[in-house]
Design a protein around this motif. Sequence first.
Motif, PDB file in Angstrom:
ATOM      1  N   VAL A 146       0.846  -1.198   0.000  1.00  0.00           N
ATOM      2  CA  VAL A 146       0.000   0.000   0.000  1.00  0.00           C
ATOM      3  C   VAL A 146       0.881   1.247   0.000  1.00  0.00           C
ATOM      4  N   LEU A 147       0.567   2.178  -0.892  1.00  0.00           N
ATOM      5  CA  LEU A 147       1.204   3.489  -0.922  1.00  0.00           C
ATOM      6  C   LEU A 147       0.254   4.482  -0.274  1.00  0.00           C
ATOM      7  N   ARG A 148       0.778   5.375   0.548  1.00  0.00           N
ATOM      8  CA  ARG A 148      -0.108   6.312   1.228  1.00  0.00           C
ATOM      9  C   ARG A 148       0.464   7.719   1.226  1.00  0.00           C
ATOM     10  N   THR A 149      -0.435   8.697   1.241  1.00  0.00           N
ATOM     11  CA  THR A 149      -0.044  10.086   1.432  1.00  0.00           C
ATOM     12  C   THR A 149      -0.933  10.663   2.524  1.00  0.00           C
ATOM     13  N   ASN A 150      -0.359  11.501   3.367  1.00  0.00           N
ATOM     14  CA  ASN A 150      -1.064  11.988   4.550  1.00  0.00           C
ATOM     15  C   ASN A 150      -0.888  13.495   4.682  1.00  0.00           C
ATOM     16  N   TRP A 151      -1.993  14.179   4.971  1.00  0.00           N
ATOM     17  CA  TRP A 151      -1.956  15.617   5.235  1.00  0.00           C
ATOM     18  C   TRP A 151      -2.570  15.878   6.599  1.00  0.00           C
ATOM     19  N   SER A 152      -1.905  16.680   7.405  1.00  0.00           N
ATOM     20  CA  SER A 152      -2.473  17.080   8.690  1.00  0.00           C
ATOM     21  C   SER A 152      -2.231  18.562   8.917  1.00  0.00           C
ATOM     22  N   PHE A 153      -3.144  19.178   9.649  1.00  0.00           N
ATOM     23  CA  PHE A 153      -3.072  20.597   9.960  1.00  0.00           C
ATOM     24  C   PHE A 153      -3.218  20.772  11.459  1.00  0.00           C
ATOM     25  N   MET A 154      -2.296  21.500  12.045  1.00  0.00           N
ATOM     26  CA  MET A 154      -2.317  21.718  13.493  1.00  0.00           C
ATOM     27  C   MET A 154      -2.468  23.207  13.790  1.00  0.00           C
ATOM     28  N   TYR A 155      -3.390  23.528  14.694  1.00  0.00           N
ATOM     29  CA  TYR A 155      -3.585  24.916  15.113  1.00  0.00           C
ATOM     30  C   TYR A 155      -3.722  24.953  16.630  1.00  0.00           C
ATOM     31  N   ASN A 156      -2.981  25.848  17.263  1.00  0.00           N
ATOM     32  CA  ASN A 156      -3.051  25.979  18.709  1.00  0.00           C
ATOM     33  C   ASN A 156      -2.951  27.450  19.088  1.00  0.00           C
ATOM     34  N   HIS A 200       1.205  22.929   8.665  1.00  0.00           N
ATOM     35  CA  HIS A 200       0.764  21.843   7.791  1.00  0.00           C
ATOM     36  C   HIS A 200       1.873  20.797   7.709  1.00  0.00           C
ATOM     37  N   TYR A 201       1.461  19.537   7.630  1.00  0.00           N
ATOM     38  CA  TYR A 201       2.422  18.445   7.476  1.00  0.00           C
ATOM     39  C   TYR A 201       1.923  17.505   6.373  1.00  0.00           C
ATOM     40  N   VAL A 202       2.806  17.215   5.409  1.00  0.00           N
ATOM     41  CA  VAL A 202       2.467  16.339   4.287  1.00  0.00           C
ATOM     42  C   VAL A 202       3.509  15.231   4.216  1.00  0.00           C
ATOM     43  N   SER A 203       3.065  13.991   4.044  1.00  0.00           N
ATOM     44  CA  SER A 203       4.018  12.880   3.988  1.00  0.00           C
ATOM     45  C   SER A 203       3.636  11.878   2.908  1.00  0.00           C
ATOM     46  N   LEU A 204       4.617  11.103   2.493  1.00  0.00           N
ATOM     47  CA  LEU A 204       4.424  10.027   1.534  1.00  0.00           C
ATOM     48  C   LEU A 204       5.059   8.774   2.125  1.00  0.00           C
ATOM     49  N   GLY A 205       4.306   7.660   2.139  1.00  0.00           N
ATOM     50  CA  GLY A 205       4.816   6.476   2.819  1.00  0.00           C
ATOM     51  C   GLY A 205       4.362   5.169   2.193  1.00  0.00           C
ATOM     52  N   TYR A 206       4.850   4.086   2.791  1.00  0.00           N
ATOM     53  CA  TYR A 206       4.564   2.732   2.326  1.00  0.00           C
ATOM     54  C   TYR A 206       4.115   1.873   3.510  1.00  0.00           C
ATOM     55  N   GLU A 207       3.132   0.985   3.257  1.00  0.00           N
ATOM     56  CA  GLU A 207       2.648   0.056   4.269  1.00  0.00           C
ATOM     57  C   GLU A 207       2.745  -1.379   3.743  1.00  0.00           C
ATOM     58  N   ARG A 208       3.218  -2.270   4.599  1.00  0.00           N
ATOM     59  CA  ARG A 208       3.237  -3.714   4.291  1.00  0.00           C
ATOM     60  C   ARG A 208       2.156  -4.382   5.133  1.00  0.00           C
ATOM     61  N   HIS A 209       1.083  -4.864   4.473  1.00  0.00           N
ATOM     62  CA  HIS A 209      -0.058  -5.432   5.171  1.00  0.00           C
ATOM     63  C   HIS A 209       0.064  -6.953   5.292  1.00  0.00           C
ATOM     64  N   PHE A 210      -0.559  -7.452   6.369  1.00  0.00           N
ATOM     65  CA  PHE A 210      -0.641  -8.888   6.627  1.00  0.00           C
ATOM     66  C   PHE A 210      -2.117  -9.202   6.800  1.00  0.00           C
ATOM     67  N   ALA A 211      -2.765  -9.591   5.696  1.00  0.00           N
ATOM     68  CA  ALA A 211      -4.220  -9.678   5.670  1.00  0.00           C
ATOM     69  C   ALA A 211      -4.737 -10.947   6.343  1.00  0.00           C
ATOM     70  N   PHE A 212      -5.781 -10.761   7.164  1.00  0.00           N
ATOM     71  CA  PHE A 212      -6.534 -11.864   7.744  1.00  0.00           C
ATOM     72  C   PHE A 212      -7.999 -11.680   7.367  1.00  0.00           C
ATOM     73  N   ASP A 213      -8.897 -12.375   8.019  1.00  0.00           N
ATOM     74  CA  ASP A 213     -10.303 -12.318   7.645  1.00  0.00           C
ATOM     75  C   ASP A 213     -10.874 -10.911   7.842  1.00  0.00           C
ATOM     76  N   LYS A 214     -10.888 -10.431   9.072  1.00  0.00           N
ATOM     77  CA  LYS A 214     -11.406  -9.097   9.368  1.00  0.00           C
ATOM     78  C   LYS A 214     -10.310  -8.106   9.726  1.00  0.00           C
ATOM     79  N   MET A 215      -9.220  -8.608  10.228  1.00  0.00           N
ATOM     80  CA  MET A 215      -8.136  -7.776  10.735  1.00  0.00           C
ATOM     81  C   MET A 215      -6.980  -7.737   9.736  1.00  0.00           C
TER      82      MET A 215
END
Length: 220
Positions: free
Chosen positions: A54-64, A88-103
């Motif tokens: 899985v390839l993923r990209t993530n955006w988050s915004f923090m305000y305080n 603002h924070y932007v990232s690009l990442g990779y996930e290695r999944h281990f698939a089961f029935d529901k989890m």
Amino acid sequence: MRICLFSFLVLISAFFCAQEGKKVSIETQFRLLSDTGASQNNLKIRYHFNEKHVLRTNWSFMYNSATNEILETDGDGVGSIEEVTAAHYVSLGYERHFAFDKMAPYLGGALGYGFGNESEYGSRTDGLTFINDFNYNQQQKISAIYVDVFSGFDFNLYKGLYLGTEIGLRFLNTKYLRGELQTEDASSTTDSSTTTPIPEKKSTSLSLVNMGVLRVGWKF
């Protein structure tokens, strides 16, 4: 900026892949155990090549924003100091999944870039004591580069809807760029306004991230 542009291209590619029946998921997350007044919004888009990769990209915004009163000694005067941080924070990442029935547990890593601004506004104070005719403001831009390693899981609920959580370790390098301190002294008999440069500073940290988050997403 290159990471931001690349992440944007990934989002566009994921959109068109989704039109062709490919597996794309969109999610957000909520911090259940936070005891601060910070607001942090999060949007993640994942492209599932198959059940494992899985390839993923993530955006988050923090305000305080935090405001403290400054009281006059032996008087009724009230000043205030407001501190505001937005990033603002932007990232690009990779996930290695281990698939089961529901989890579906996974391991992964990501590279990210952050940018924002740190500001402070003083009304009727010099930052330490109450001064009736004195105001100031200071501005400093922030840039950051970080590397995440993480582990989490997806729990499939119904027809692509899933819940999950994640915890990770972040190595963060933050730079506070050169800024300005501006003051206004209405009672001054010479120059009522001044501008002073704020020097650059850097910091490095290693910390846990995403503790206690609940992830909610939809895979289509």
